[in-house]
Write a protein that holds these residues in place. Structure first.
Motif, PDB file in Angstrom:
ATOM      1  N   TYR A   3      46.810  38.076  36.154  1.00 17.32           N
ATOM      2  CA  TYR A   3      46.591  37.196  37.296  1.00 17.32           C
ATOM      3  C   TYR A   3      47.848  37.108  38.147  1.00 17.32           C
ATOM      4  O   TYR A   3      48.961  37.112  37.647  1.00 17.32           O
ATOM      5  N   LEU A  13      42.854  38.589  40.597  1.00 14.89           N
ATOM      6  CA  LEU A  13      42.855  39.534  39.483  1.00 14.89           C
ATOM      7  C   LEU A  13      42.458  40.879  40.068  1.00 14.89           C
ATOM      8  O   LEU A  13      41.341  41.040  40.556  1.00 14.89           O
ATOM      9  N   THR A  20      39.402  40.086  42.499  1.00 10.79           N
ATOM     10  CA  THR A  20      38.571  38.909  42.291  1.00 10.79           C
ATOM     11  C   THR A  20      39.449  37.698  42.596  1.00 10.79           C
ATOM     12  O   THR A  20      40.604  37.648  42.172  1.00 10.79           O
ATOM     13  N   ASP A  25      43.297  26.654  37.582  1.00  6.73           N
ATOM     14  CA  ASP A  25      42.877  25.506  36.794  1.00  6.73           C
ATOM     15  C   ASP A  25      43.563  24.241  37.312  1.00  6.73           C
ATOM     16  O   ASP A  25      42.970  23.168  37.383  1.00  6.73           O
ATOM     17  N   ASN A  76      30.230  34.985  44.408  1.00  9.56           N
ATOM     18  CA  ASN A  76      29.660  34.290  43.249  1.00  9.56           C
ATOM     19  C   ASN A  76      28.600  33.314  43.755  1.00  9.56           C
ATOM     20  O   ASN A  76      28.855  32.132  43.935  1.00  9.56           O
ATOM     21  N   LYS A  85      30.824  25.017  37.923  1.00  7.29           N
ATOM     22  CA  LYS A  85      31.457  26.160  37.235  1.00  7.29           C
ATOM     23  C   LYS A  85      32.939  26.243  37.585  1.00  7.29           C
ATOM     24  O   LYS A  85      33.740  26.709  36.786  1.00  7.29           O
ATOM     25  N   ASP A  89      35.298  26.456  34.374  1.00  9.13           N
ATOM     26  CA  ASP A  89      35.978  27.709  34.060  1.00  9.13           C
ATOM     27  C   ASP A  89      36.545  28.336  35.334  1.00  9.13           C
ATOM     28  O   ASP A  89      36.112  29.403  35.750  1.00  9.13           O
ATOM     29  N   MET A  91      39.155  29.915  36.033  1.00  6.53           N
ATOM     30  CA  MET A  91      39.835  31.204  35.937  1.00  6.53           C
ATOM     31  C   MET A  91      38.911  32.350  35.526  1.00  6.53           C
ATOM     32  O   MET A  91      39.372  33.465  35.336  1.00  6.53           O
ATOM     33  N   ASP A  92      37.619  32.085  35.389  1.00  5.00           N
ATOM     34  CA  ASP A  92      36.707  33.156  34.998  1.00  5.00           C
ATOM     35  C   ASP A  92      35.389  33.020  35.759  1.00  5.00           C
ATOM     36  O   ASP A  92      35.248  33.539  36.854  1.00  5.00           O
ATOM     37  N   SER A  93      34.424  32.298  35.223  1.00  5.33           N
ATOM     38  CA  SER A  93      33.100  32.240  35.862  1.00  5.33           C
ATOM     39  C   SER A  93      33.089  31.425  37.150  1.00  5.33           C
ATOM     40  O   SER A  93      32.118  31.462  37.893  1.00  5.33           O
ATOM     41  N   TRP A  95      34.926  32.061  39.765  1.00  6.03           N
ATOM     42  CA  TRP A  95      35.481  32.885  40.854  1.00  6.03           C
ATOM     43  C   TRP A  95      34.638  32.741  42.121  1.00  6.03           C
ATOM     44  O   TRP A  95      33.469  32.375  42.065  1.00  6.03           O
TER      45      TRP A  95
END
Length: 125
Positions: A3, A13, A20, A25, A76, A85, A89, A91-93, A95
């Protein structure tokens, strides 16, 4: 693959030439409960520093700026129906968009995770 972060708390990322992008967070924690996310349109060209998305929380509305220039190749769309979301999360889902990067040197002035953690510590002082 790691990252990179902006001072405005966006993360990137990079995988090949696809970046992405989301918010850190830390940023989602500062916003509080996210109630709405407006994502960009696939196919749009974006320039580094332009508004990429809008996040609304119970506390405030906040713009998310693109840390890179290029073409938006994916968004997304799940965030429209499930904006939480981002809180669950970030840093993942959570985005926001994937961008085909037109100039990889856009990432040169971004912070790695260690530098970003040090930056956040400076904010708390």
């Amino acid at each position: 693959m790691s990252y990179k972060f902006t001072e405005d708390h966006e993360w990137v990322l990079l995988e090949g030439e696809v970046a992405t992008i989301g918010i850190s967070d830390y940023a989602q924690g500062q916003l509080g409960d996210v109630v709405y996310v407006e994502v960009p349109t696939i196919g749009d060209e974006i320039t580094k520093g332009d508004e990429l998305a809008v996040v609304e929380s119970v506390k405030a509305a906040s713009e998310v700026y693109s840390p890179v220039s290029g073409e938006i190749i994916d968004v997304n769309s799940e965030l429209e129906g499930a904006p939480t979301k981002v809180n669950e999360d970030a840093m993942d889902s959570g985005w926001f968009a994937k961008i085909k990067v037109s100039n990889s040197s856009d990432l040169d002035d971004l912070m790695d995770e260690a530098a970003y953690k040090a930056f956040l510590q400076g904010l708390d002082e």
